[in-house]
Design an enzyme around this catalytic site. Structure first.
Site, PDB file in Angstrom:
ATOM      1  N   ASP A  17       0.827  -1.213   0.000  1.00 36.09           N
ATOM      2  CA  ASP A  17       0.000   0.000   0.000  1.00 36.09           C
ATOM      3  C   ASP A  17       0.863   1.265   0.000  1.00 36.09           C
ATOM      4  O   ASP A  17       1.988   1.272   0.503  1.00 36.09           O
ATOM      5  CB  ASP A  17      -0.932  -0.016   1.220  1.00 36.09           C
ATOM      6  CG  ASP A  17      -2.117   0.933   1.037  1.00 36.09           C
ATOM      7  OD1 ASP A  17      -2.384   1.360  -0.107  1.00 36.09           O
ATOM      8  OD2 ASP A  17      -2.768   1.273   2.043  1.00 36.09           O
ATOM      9  N   ARG A  30      -0.146   8.645 -10.338  1.00 36.13           N
ATOM     10  CA  ARG A  30      -0.321   7.472  -9.473  1.00 36.13           C
ATOM     11  C   ARG A  30       0.241   6.218 -10.148  1.00 36.13           C
ATOM     12  O   ARG A  30       0.801   5.336  -9.496  1.00 36.13           O
ATOM     13  CB  ARG A  30      -1.801   7.272  -9.141  1.00 36.13           C
ATOM     14  CG  ARG A  30      -2.374   8.340  -8.210  1.00 36.13           C
ATOM     15  CD  ARG A  30      -3.846   8.059  -7.914  1.00 36.13           C
ATOM     16  NE  ARG A  30      -4.045   6.728  -7.369  1.00 36.13           N
ATOM     17  CZ  ARG A  30      -3.919   6.408  -6.078  1.00 36.13           C
ATOM     18  NH1 ARG A  30      -3.626   7.325  -5.191  1.00 36.13           N
ATOM     19  NH2 ARG A  30      -4.106   5.174  -5.676  1.00 36.13           N
ATOM     20  N   HIS A  34       2.632   2.811  -9.038  1.00 35.12           N
ATOM     21  CA  HIS A  34       2.404   1.370  -9.198  1.00 35.12           C
ATOM     22  C   HIS A  34       3.611   0.707  -9.848  1.00 35.12           C
ATOM     23  O   HIS A  34       4.005  -0.394  -9.480  1.00 35.12           O
ATOM     24  CB  HIS A  34       1.136   1.120 -10.022  1.00 35.12           C
ATOM     25  CG  HIS A  34      -0.107   1.571  -9.315  1.00 35.12           C
ATOM     26  ND1 HIS A  34      -0.402   1.177  -8.022  1.00 35.12           N
ATOM     27  CD2 HIS A  34      -1.108   2.408  -9.680  1.00 35.12           C
ATOM     28  CE1 HIS A  34      -1.527   1.747  -7.638  1.00 35.12           C
ATOM     29  NE2 HIS A  34      -1.975   2.502  -8.621  1.00 35.12           N
ATOM     30  N   SER A  62      -7.247  -5.518  -5.144  1.00 32.48           N
ATOM     31  CA  SER A  62      -8.420  -6.048  -4.447  1.00 32.48           C
ATOM     32  C   SER A  62      -9.641  -6.028  -5.358  1.00 32.48           C
ATOM     33  O   SER A  62      -9.665  -5.293  -6.353  1.00 32.48           O
ATOM     34  CB  SER A  62      -8.700  -5.217  -3.186  1.00 32.48           C
ATOM     35  OG  SER A  62      -9.241  -3.965  -3.546  1.00 32.48           O
ATOM     36  N   THR A  63     -10.654  -6.795  -4.994  1.00 30.81           N
ATOM     37  CA  THR A  63     -11.906  -6.770  -5.768  1.00 30.81           C
ATOM     38  C   THR A  63     -12.467  -5.340  -5.762  1.00 30.81           C
ATOM     39  O   THR A  63     -13.093  -4.912  -6.726  1.00 30.81           O
ATOM     40  CB  THR A  63     -12.948  -7.747  -5.161  1.00 30.81           C
ATOM     41  OG1 THR A  63     -12.964  -7.597  -3.743  1.00 30.81           O
ATOM     42  CG2 THR A  63     -12.617  -9.185  -5.479  1.00 30.81           C
ATOM     43  N   ASN A  65     -10.698  -2.588  -5.792  1.00 31.80           N
ATOM     44  CA  ASN A  65      -9.874  -1.631  -6.539  1.00 31.80           C
ATOM     45  C   ASN A  65     -10.443  -1.324  -7.930  1.00 31.80           C
ATOM     46  O   ASN A  65     -10.011  -0.358  -8.576  1.00 31.80           O
ATOM     47  CB  ASN A  65      -8.418  -2.106  -6.645  1.00 31.80           C
ATOM     48  CG  ASN A  65      -7.652  -2.015  -5.341  1.00 31.80           C
ATOM     49  OD1 ASN A  65      -6.787  -2.833  -5.050  1.00 31.80           O
ATOM     50  ND2 ASN A  65      -7.964  -1.009  -4.508  1.00 31.80           N
ATOM     51  N   ARG A  68     -11.618   2.255  -8.912  1.00 36.61           N
ATOM     52  CA  ARG A  68     -10.717   3.351  -9.323  1.00 36.61           C
ATOM     53  C   ARG A  68     -10.910   3.711 -10.792  1.00 36.61           C
ATOM     54  O   ARG A  68     -11.632   3.032 -11.511  1.00 36.61           O
ATOM     55  CB  ARG A  68      -9.279   2.916  -9.054  1.00 36.61           C
ATOM     56  CG  ARG A  68      -9.064   2.675  -7.573  1.00 36.61           C
ATOM     57  CD  ARG A  68      -7.630   2.373  -7.274  1.00 36.61           C
ATOM     58  NE  ARG A  68      -7.465   2.139  -5.842  1.00 36.61           N
ATOM     59  CZ  ARG A  68      -6.308   2.105  -5.235  1.00 36.61           C
ATOM     60  NH1 ARG A  68      -5.204   2.270  -5.927  1.00 36.61           N
ATOM     61  NH2 ARG A  68      -6.243   1.901  -3.941  1.00 36.61           N
ATOM     62  N   ARG A 184       1.591  -4.247   6.529  1.00 36.02           N
ATOM     63  CA  ARG A 184       0.921  -3.307   5.625  1.00 36.02           C
ATOM     64  C   ARG A 184       1.673  -1.995   5.657  1.00 36.02           C
ATOM     65  O   ARG A 184       1.791  -1.359   6.718  1.00 36.02           O
ATOM     66  CB  ARG A 184      -0.537  -3.063   6.039  1.00 36.02           C
ATOM     67  CG  ARG A 184      -1.201  -2.057   5.093  1.00 36.02           C
ATOM     68  CD  ARG A 184      -2.659  -1.811   5.360  1.00 36.02           C
ATOM     69  NE  ARG A 184      -3.227  -0.987   4.293  1.00 36.02           N
ATOM     70  CZ  ARG A 184      -4.487  -1.010   3.910  1.00 36.02           C
ATOM     71  NH1 ARG A 184      -5.346  -1.802   4.514  1.00 36.02           N
ATOM     72  NH2 ARG A 184      -4.902  -0.230   2.940  1.00 36.02           N
ATOM     73  N   SER A 192      -8.403  -4.182   5.131  1.00 33.09           N
ATOM     74  CA  SER A 192      -9.008  -3.970   3.803  1.00 33.09           C
ATOM     75  C   SER A 192      -9.321  -5.279   3.062  1.00 33.09           C
ATOM     76  O   SER A 192      -8.955  -5.444   1.897  1.00 33.09           O
ATOM     77  CB  SER A 192      -8.107  -3.070   2.938  1.00 33.09           C
ATOM     78  OG  SER A 192      -7.913  -1.828   3.560  1.00 33.09           O
ATOM     79  N   GLU A 203       0.351 -12.062  13.528  1.00 35.93           N
ATOM     80  CA  GLU A 203       0.849 -10.815  14.111  1.00 35.93           C
ATOM     81  C   GLU A 203       0.800  -9.753  13.008  1.00 35.93           C
ATOM     82  O   GLU A 203       0.955 -10.078  11.831  1.00 35.93           O
ATOM     83  CB  GLU A 203       2.299 -10.984  14.588  1.00 35.93           C
ATOM     84  CG  GLU A 203       2.460 -12.001  15.696  1.00 35.93           C
ATOM     85  CD  GLU A 203       1.690 -11.629  16.956  1.00 35.93           C
ATOM     86  OE1 GLU A 203       1.558 -10.419  17.241  1.00 35.93           O
ATOM     87  OE2 GLU A 203       1.229 -12.551  17.651  1.00 35.93           O
TER      88      GLU A 203
HETATM   89  C1  IPE Z   1      -5.728  -2.572  -0.151  1.00 36.73           C
HETATM   90  O1  IPE Z   1      -5.336  -1.260  -0.355  1.00 36.73           O
HETATM   91  C2  IPE Z   1      -5.631  -3.350  -1.415  1.00 36.73           C
HETATM   92  C3  IPE Z   1      -4.282  -3.559  -1.918  1.00 36.73           C
HETATM   93  C4  IPE Z   1      -3.190  -3.123  -1.378  1.00 36.73           C
HETATM   94  C5  IPE Z   1      -4.181  -4.338  -3.113  1.00 36.73           C
HETATM   95  P1  IPE Z   1      -6.378  -0.102  -0.666  1.00 36.73           P
HETATM   96  O2  IPE Z   1      -5.569   1.120  -0.838  1.00 36.73           O
HETATM   97  O3  IPE Z   1      -7.249  -0.502  -1.781  1.00 36.73           O
HETATM   98  O4  IPE Z   1      -7.244  -0.081   0.663  1.00 36.73           O
HETATM   99  P2  IPE Z   1      -8.078   1.082   1.346  1.00 36.73           P
HETATM  100  O5  IPE Z   1      -9.050   1.593   0.312  1.00 36.73           O
HETATM  101  O6  IPE Z   1      -7.111   2.135   1.767  1.00 36.73           O
HETATM  102  O7  IPE Z   1      -8.730   0.435   2.518  1.00 36.73           O
HETATM  103  C1  IPE Z   2      -1.485   0.024  -3.404  1.00 36.11           C
HETATM  104  O1  IPE Z   2      -1.251   1.379  -3.467  1.00 36.11           O
HETATM  105  C2  IPE Z   2      -1.695  -0.648  -4.735  1.00 36.11           C
HETATM  106  C3  IPE Z   2      -3.108  -0.955  -5.025  1.00 36.11           C
HETATM  107  C4  IPE Z   2      -4.085  -0.886  -4.166  1.00 36.11           C
HETATM  108  C5  IPE Z   2      -3.422  -1.381  -6.376  1.00 36.11           C
HETATM  109  P1  IPE Z   2      -2.442   2.416  -3.568  1.00 36.11           P
HETATM  110  O2  IPE Z   2      -2.756   2.612  -4.998  1.00 36.11           O
HETATM  111  O3  IPE Z   2      -3.584   2.019  -2.725  1.00 36.11           O
HETATM  112  O4  IPE Z   2      -1.768   3.713  -3.003  1.00 36.11           O
HETATM  113  P2  IPE Z   2      -2.434   4.786  -2.038  1.00 36.11           P
HETATM  114  O5  IPE Z   2      -2.923   4.035  -0.837  1.00 36.11           O
HETATM  115  O6  IPE Z   2      -3.555   5.420  -2.799  1.00 36.11           O
HETATM  116  O7  IPE Z   2      -1.327   5.714  -1.724  1.00 36.11           O
HETATM  117 MG    MG Z   3      -4.080   2.365  -0.805  1.00 33.64          MG
END
Ligand code: IPE
Ligand code: IPE
Ligand code: MG
Length: 243
Positions: A17, A30, A34, A62-63, A65, A68, A184, A192, A203
């Protein structure tokens, strides 16, 4: 603590994350976050295995995601579909088995083809395991397992009375050991929807650093933190660190 006396968790989960915030803070898109996160992830996998970790579960999409922007989702899918075969060939040479957890529905054909290629390529490997959680949701995993169990009960393959924690676990996307340690990054203190079943006694550690900056040193620090924990599993450890 001496390195040789460290307890190494067998199965580590990483919620990758902070990629987006890392990039935004640098004035980048963004998507560049990635890309940087993906590159770092491969480095961290190799390093974790040199430390003795056996299984790594990586939460990369994640499902949820899919909420976005189309641009961001496409970039992530491209990153995987266009690069992961090459990466898998390298992991394959190291006898690493790569498995996937998540729903295939909703994924593009080139993404599914890559998943199938990588799974097939590494399926007989006997070394470390990478469990790639892609279009993954913990609640969905439990729902999908339940449906498979109902099908098998209806077909007479198993009896209702045979369903217990062990048999249920075998119906999850992958039959892996329980998670010992969850990391995390990015300072978010929640799971999440990650491995809800497997997390029962894990843990957890939440470093502030965003994933693209999560270094080998940060990984070592995480292992040190794990070693300070007292895992009791509901019992009492009279020799434990907190007694
Ligand atoms: C969790 O991160 C999913 C992944 C890292 C793949 P998110 O960024 O999607 O989670 P939330 O929205 O902050 O809870
Ligand atoms: C994690 O990073 C990767 C995915 C969830 C795909 P994020 O894209 O959630 O990054 P932040 O949390 O918005 O910074
Ligand atoms: Mg995130």
């Amino acid at each position: 603590m001496d390195e040789e006396n460290l307890i190494i968790p067998k199965h580590v989960g990483i919620i990758v994350d902070g990629n987006g915030r890392w990039a935004t803070r640098k004035g980048l898109s963004r998507s560049m976050g990635h890309k940087a996160g993906f590159e770092n992830l491969k480095k961290i996998c190799d390093y974790a295995f040199t430390k003795g970790i056996e299984v790594l579960s990586l939460y990369v999409f994640s499902t949820e995601n899919f909420k976005r922007s189309e641009e961001e989702v496409s970039f992530i899918m491209d990153l995987f579909a266009k690069n992961f075969r090459k990466d898998a060939i390298k992991f394959n040479k190291k006898n690493i088995k790569i498995v996937f957890s998540g729903r295939r529905e909703q994924l593009r054909k080139d993404v599914i083809d890559t998943i199938d290629y990588v799974t097939e390529l590494t399926k007989n490997n006997t070394g470390n395991i990478i469990n790639f959680c892609f279009n993954y949701g913990g609640q969905t995993e439990i729902v999908d397992a339940t449906k498979k169990i109902i099908d098998d009960v209806n077909k007479g393959i198993i009896n209702k009375d045979d369903i217990n924690v062990e048999t249920f676990s075998k119906y999850l996307y992958q039959d892996l050991p329980q998670l010992d340690f969850l990391i995390r990054t990015s300072g978010e203190y929640r799971v999440s929807n990650f491995m809800l079943w497997q997390l029962s006694y894990a843990e957890m550690y939440f470093p502030l650093v965003c994933f693209p900056d999560f270094s080998k040193k940060d990984f070592d620090e995480a292992i040190l933190k794990y070693n300070k924990r007292d895992r009791r599993f509901g019992g009492i450890n009279y020799e434990g660190k907190n007694n």
